[in-house]
Design a protein around this motif. Structure first.
Motif, mmCIF file in Angstrom:
data_model
loop_
_atom_site.group_PDB
_atom_site.id
_atom_site.type_symbol
_atom_site.label_atom_id
_atom_site.label_comp_id
_atom_site.label_asym_id
_atom_site.label_seq_id
_atom_site.Cartn_x
_atom_site.Cartn_y
_atom_site.Cartn_z
ATOM 1 N N ASN A 4 -0.512 9.152 -7.849
ATOM 2 C CA ASN A 4 -1.570 8.339 -8.526
ATOM 3 C C ASN A 4 -2.848 6.637 -7.754
ATOM 4 O O ASN A 4 -3.707 6.510 -8.539
ATOM 5 N N GLN A 5 -1.145 6.551 -7.274
ATOM 6 C CA GLN A 5 -1.008 5.197 -7.115
ATOM 7 C C GLN A 5 -2.541 5.014 -6.137
ATOM 8 O O GLN A 5 -3.446 3.772 -6.133
ATOM 9 N N THR A 6 -2.252 6.011 -5.448
ATOM 10 C CA THR A 6 -2.469 6.376 -3.679
ATOM 11 C C THR A 6 -4.627 6.051 -4.205
ATOM 12 O O THR A 6 -5.415 6.265 -3.476
ATOM 13 N N ILE A 7 -4.578 7.283 -4.735
ATOM 14 C CA ILE A 7 -5.964 7.913 -5.797
ATOM 15 C C ILE A 7 -6.745 6.510 -6.090
ATOM 16 O O ILE A 7 -7.659 6.298 -5.756
ATOM 17 N N LEU A 8 -6.325 5.449 -6.838
ATOM 18 C CA LEU A 8 -6.767 4.992 -7.596
ATOM 19 C C LEU A 8 -7.041 4.199 -7.170
ATOM 20 O O LEU A 8 -8.107 3.088 -7.414
ATOM 21 N N ASP A 9 -5.818 4.032 -5.580
ATOM 22 C CA ASP A 9 -6.175 2.314 -4.671
ATOM 23 C C ASP A 9 -7.656 2.938 -3.905
ATOM 24 O O ASP A 9 -8.593 2.222 -3.851
ATOM 25 N N GLY A 50 2.116 13.720 -14.450
ATOM 26 C CA GLY A 50 1.053 13.071 -14.597
ATOM 27 C C GLY A 50 -0.631 13.054 -14.145
ATOM 28 O O GLY A 50 -0.876 11.664 -14.735
ATOM 29 N N THR A 51 -0.898 13.195 -13.047
ATOM 30 C CA THR A 51 -1.627 12.685 -12.634
ATOM 31 C C THR A 51 -3.200 12.620 -13.332
ATOM 32 O O THR A 51 -4.191 11.856 -13.256
ATOM 33 N N ILE A 52 -3.580 14.030 -13.427
ATOM 34 C CA ILE A 52 -4.040 14.752 -14.335
ATOM 35 C C ILE A 52 -4.663 13.233 -15.929
ATOM 36 O O ILE A 52 -5.725 11.918 -16.094
ATOM 37 N N ALA A 53 -3.142 12.642 -16.189
ATOM 38 C CA ALA A 53 -3.291 11.877 -17.289
ATOM 39 C C ALA A 53 -3.779 10.471 -16.438
ATOM 40 O O ALA A 53 -4.467 9.335 -17.085
ATOM 41 N N ASN A 108 0.559 -1.475 0.165
ATOM 42 C CA ASN A 108 0.309 -0.219 -0.031
ATOM 43 C C ASN A 108 1.015 1.298 -0.245
ATOM 44 O O ASN A 108 1.389 1.575 1.330
ATOM 45 N N SER A 109 0.961 1.665 -0.949
ATOM 46 C CA SER A 109 1.485 3.071 -0.849
ATOM 47 C C SER A 109 1.046 4.519 0.280
ATOM 48 O O SER A 109 1.593 5.468 -0.274
#
Length: 868
Positions: free
Chosen positions: A672-677, A704-707, A569-570
């Motif tokens: 990025n990974q935390t938002i997706l998780d 590139g979080t938006i992308a 977990n990031s």
């Protein structure tokens, strides 16, 4: 060797020393708390002799209450309430702060709230303070996770022992309520800490160490005809204790629905308590002595009955306000009043015993009904009185109260409070079952280095030289056909020439499926002496699992961390609030430094709330704090005060808008990974991102979080660019005319279906289609389809007169220039844009149509990418 010495876990001798230190500091804290409350409380009582009680008590109640709430809101929101639910959550490995900061804020805020006249006790806070001190010491000294749990529980028990001067009750509380563990080390540490805590409290609170200091000199006895009356007392105490528990939860919901900050909330409760107490006899002015007055028989049964009713109601509202204070003292006061009334009734009928005996038994019975800890209740009252003759009446009333209370309010109050805050305690042994519920999919590495089967020996050796791995899965046509290890290469006979990889590999290797239980994976690795196992679905390789992955998972679980989708977990949760779960879906709003201004955040939340109301969603506000990859997340001391303030602002706004808003602060190595998780674990249906924040920082920090969100997030993604300049441009109430460029495609249709959530009475939607100069404008199929979608989507959501939908056909060589020109001329207040192709929207940062529109428009712009 140096690092090993720095992290050597506690031995038994050091554990005993730390237990003594915990007991010493917990005892001193309890004395400071008691003296502080006594000093301010005495000043409050003296002021009633100078000023009219009806004037001065509400003023003091509001002032001290407001200051208490301010301290908690600004410095330690974790200090709210009694603190026992927080301690139980920490022991269950929930990431709730428990440290010296919490202890100090709890100490000061409790002194203020109880001196304000709120009808709560100091013993619950002493439990919280003792546990927080123990947690801080366990950070300073080397301890394993299990030893840390034992020390925190011992600190909590020492706090209770020092608060009541009852070392046995403190020890029993650890076993019965906190750990449910009777191992020798747990019991030994708890006994030492509780004994020293009680000794310190007695030494500094008086001149003797004798433990036979009864609160009265009443001679107790039990005769058989009295047993039904003690059963009646238990029945009433259990029923009313259950009602108290339910009332507290209702009070929490009541305050949750009010648009008040914590300082105002606690201050107004203090004011209300002051007003009520000022109207009662002056004996009510001092909460601390009310129990002794009743138990010693210095009052009539009418006074006891009068004391019960207002005290019961004020306790419910005092605790529900979030003020720091416990339920131990109120339970004993209410129980003594109830017991005194029942005892007076018995004496009038049978002429046996005394009302004072029933008052003592009532203390334990009511406490048992509230806390669902009958053994602790019996021992507390016994230690307070040191009267063995009282044990049997206590057992009868406490056990009957416990059984009856569970019928009216199921389960422990502390467990129900944790459930209300959103923390579900595990129902089984956390440590013994750490691998039982995990599967290969939870632990495996999904990004796997593989080799094709047609590599030559030289190419295979080069692949091993470039990688730190000592084995690789071998693929042919994307299907797993074998596995090659360093030992396979070592066993190759050089005289046989240069074979292909498929000739050296181990064909048809042992594999597992993603659903394979982790205990079975561990068995296979051990049984066949393997270092790795491929994970397949059909013949397709989806991951690989090694012994190291399992060891890391076990270590992370002991540390209270988790794995998501096979990766560590990031992020690390450092702060969380839970609003009532009322919606059918969720909207996630990620925030990051630089945090938006108060007005900016308000506008963003209101947009999200508009969708939440019409779609029946809840809102998650996630504040992300990046941490360098080399720094352990759970050991980072980054301050998050400003983030908490913004999240508290969001919570208050949610209460105003009547939308459930949950908040989290997470430390993270990967934004990025935390938002997706979070999107996956929270089952989010929509992601709303602030364009100004994420677009301005994308190239520097976030990759590139938006992308990444556009290409990977499975839910609806909305990029919101708030208008430049003054706040009214960002207010939804000012958005009368919306411009929607239509170009067909799923994203454009999704934008049209979401737009009705933002519409206002009398609003207008301009459906715009841009034609090249050489083509004559006309209503096309796309434009007509857009009008139908919008009309159909608006029908069930809009309760005011029908909105106006107008087609707008524009000739221009550039779609973006045409839209920007319309916006700059003031013909629209906001733009909602749905991209026709995902690839176009994913290149927003590169200046394509959506990016050009966002950059050129000063008004509110919302870009929509529908669910994948």
């Amino acid at each position: 060797m140096t690092s090993w010495l720095q992290w050597r876990p506690l031995g038994k001798q050091l554990a005993i020393v730390e237990a003594c230190l915990i007991g010493l500091v917990s005892g001193l804290s309890a004395v400071v708390l008691k003296q502080g409350i006594g000093w301010l409380g005495s000043w409050r009582l003296q002021s009633t002799e100078i000023f009219p009680p009806l004037l001065i008590l509400p003023i003091i109640g509001f002032s001290f209450g407001y200051l208490s709430g301010f301290l908690m809101e600004q410095f330690a929101p974790e200090a709210m309430g009694s603190g026992i639910p927080q301690v139980k959550a920490v022991l269950a490995k929930f990431p709730i702060a428990l440290n010296l900061r919490v202890a100090l804020v709890k100490l000061l805020s409790t002194i203020l709230s109880l001196a304000a006249g709120l009808t709560m006790g100091r013993q619950g806070p002493t439990v919280h303070i003792g546990a927080a001190i123990a947690a801080q010491l366990s950070h300073w000294l080397p301890t394993t996770p299990e030893q840390r749990r034992q020390m925190i529980a011992a600190g909590a028990g020492a706090g209770l022992a020092a608060g009541f001067n009852t070392p046995l009750a403190g020890t029993l509380f650890v076993i019965e309520e906190l750990l449910q563990d009777v191992s020798s080390i747990t019991l030994g540490i708890a006994i030492i800490a509780c004994f020293i805590g009680a000794v310190i409290s007695r030494l500094l609170g008086g001149s003797t160490l004798m433990l036979d200091l009864p609160i009265n000199q009443i001679s107790t006895s039990l005769s058989a005809p009295e047993i039904p009356f003690y059963l009646l007392l238990g029945l009433l105490a259990g029923m009313l204790g259950g009602f108290l528990n339910r009332g507290i939860l209702a009070s929490l919901n009541f305050y949750q629905g009010m648009s008040l900050g914590l300082p105002t909330q606690v201050g107004l409760t203090g004011l209300g308590c002051g007003l009520v107490v000022a109207l009662l006899p002056d004996l009510f002015y001092n909460n601390a002595s009310l129990r002794e007055v009743i138990v010693t028989g210095s009052v009539s049964w009418q006074f006891a009955a009068l004391a019960f009713i207002p005290y019961f109601i004020l306790t419910i509202f005092s605790y529900g306000s979030g003020a720091p204070g416990g339920l131990f003292q109120p339970s004993l006061v209410l129980g003594s009043a109830l017991g005194y009334v029942v005892g007076t009734f018995e004496v009038e009928i049978l002429h046996l015993g005394s009302a004072e005996n029933y008052a003592l038994a009532g203390m334990g019975a009511f406490f048992s009904g509230v806390s669902k800890a009958p053994m602790t209740a019996i021992v507390i009252v016994f230690e307070l009185t040191t009267d063995f003759n009282l044990v049997l009446p206590l057992m009868i009333s406490c056990v009957s109260s416990y059984l009856v209370s569970d019928l009216f309010a199921k389960g422990s109050l502390y467990q129900r409070l944790l459930d209300w805050y959103g923390y579900k305690l595990p129902q089984k042994d956390f440590f013994n079952d750490s691998l039982v519920d995990l599967t290969a999919a939870d632990v495996m590495q999904r990004e796997v280095e593989t080799l094709p089967s047609n590599l030559t020996l030289e190419e295979t050796l080069m692949a091993f030289g470039r990688s730190h791995h000592r084995g690789f899965p071998v693929l042919r046509d994307e299907k797993l056909v074998g596995i090659i290890t360093q030992s396979d290469l070592d066993e190759h006979d050089p005289t046989l020439g240069s074979p292909l990889l498929q000739d050296m590999m181990t064909p048809n290797p042992l594999t597992v499926h993603p659903q394979t239980n982790l205990t079975e994976v561990l068995y296979l690795l051990h049984q066949y002496q393997l270092s790795r196992l491929p994970v397949i679905e059909g013949q397709k390789l989806v991951g690989i699992i090694t012994r190291g992955d399992i060891i890391r998972t076990e270590a992370n679980k002991l540390q209270g961390q988790t794995r998501i989708n096979g990766q560590q977990n990031s992020s690390y949760l450092v702060y969380q609030t839970q609003a009532p779960a009322t919606g059918k879906g969720r909207i996630l709003i990620p925030l990051i430094l630089p945090l938006p201004s108060a007005n900016h955040l308000t506008a963003l939340i209101k947009i999200a709330a508009s969708f939440a109301k019409t779609l029946d969603y809840e809102i998650d506000c996630l504040y992300l704090m990046p941490v360098a990859s080399g720094v352990a997340l759970n050991q980072n001391n980054t301050r998050n005060t400003e983030g908490r303030r913004r999240l508290q602002q969001a919570e208050r706004l949610g209460r105003e808008l009547k939308v459930s808003i949950h908040t989290q602060i997470r430390l993270t190595h990967s934004i990025n990974q935390t938002i997706l998780d979070t999107l996956e674990t929270r089952n989010s249906d929509m992601l709303i991102m602030d364009w100004q924040v994420w677009h301005s920082t994308r190239d520097h920090m976030f990759g590139g979080t938006i992308a990444a969100m556009i290409s990977q997030a499975k839910c609806d993604v909305l990029l919101v660019k708030l208008g430049n300049g003054t706040q009214p441009k960002n207010s939804l109430t000012s958005q009368r005319r919306w411009l929607v460029p239509v170009a067909g495609g799923p994203n454009s249709r999704r934008a049209l279906s979401l737009l009705p959530s933002l519409l206002n009475p009398g609003g207008e939607v301009l459906l715009c289609q841009v034609f090249p100069p050489q083509k004559s404008p006309s209503q096309t199929k796309t434009l007509k389809e857009g009008m139908e979608i919008l009309t159909k989507a608006a029908a069930p959501k809009i309760k005011f007169p029908k909105i106006k939908i107008s087609p707008l056909m524009v000739c221009s060589a550039s779609v973006s220039e045409a839209v920007v020109d319309i916006a700059q001329k003031g013909l629209c207040d906001g733009v909602v844009l749905g991209a026709s192709r995902e690839s176009v929207l994913s290149q927003v940062v590169g200046g394509n149509i959506p990016g050009a529109i966002v950059s050129g428009c000063d008004c509110l712009v919302i870009i929509v990418r529908g669910k994948l």
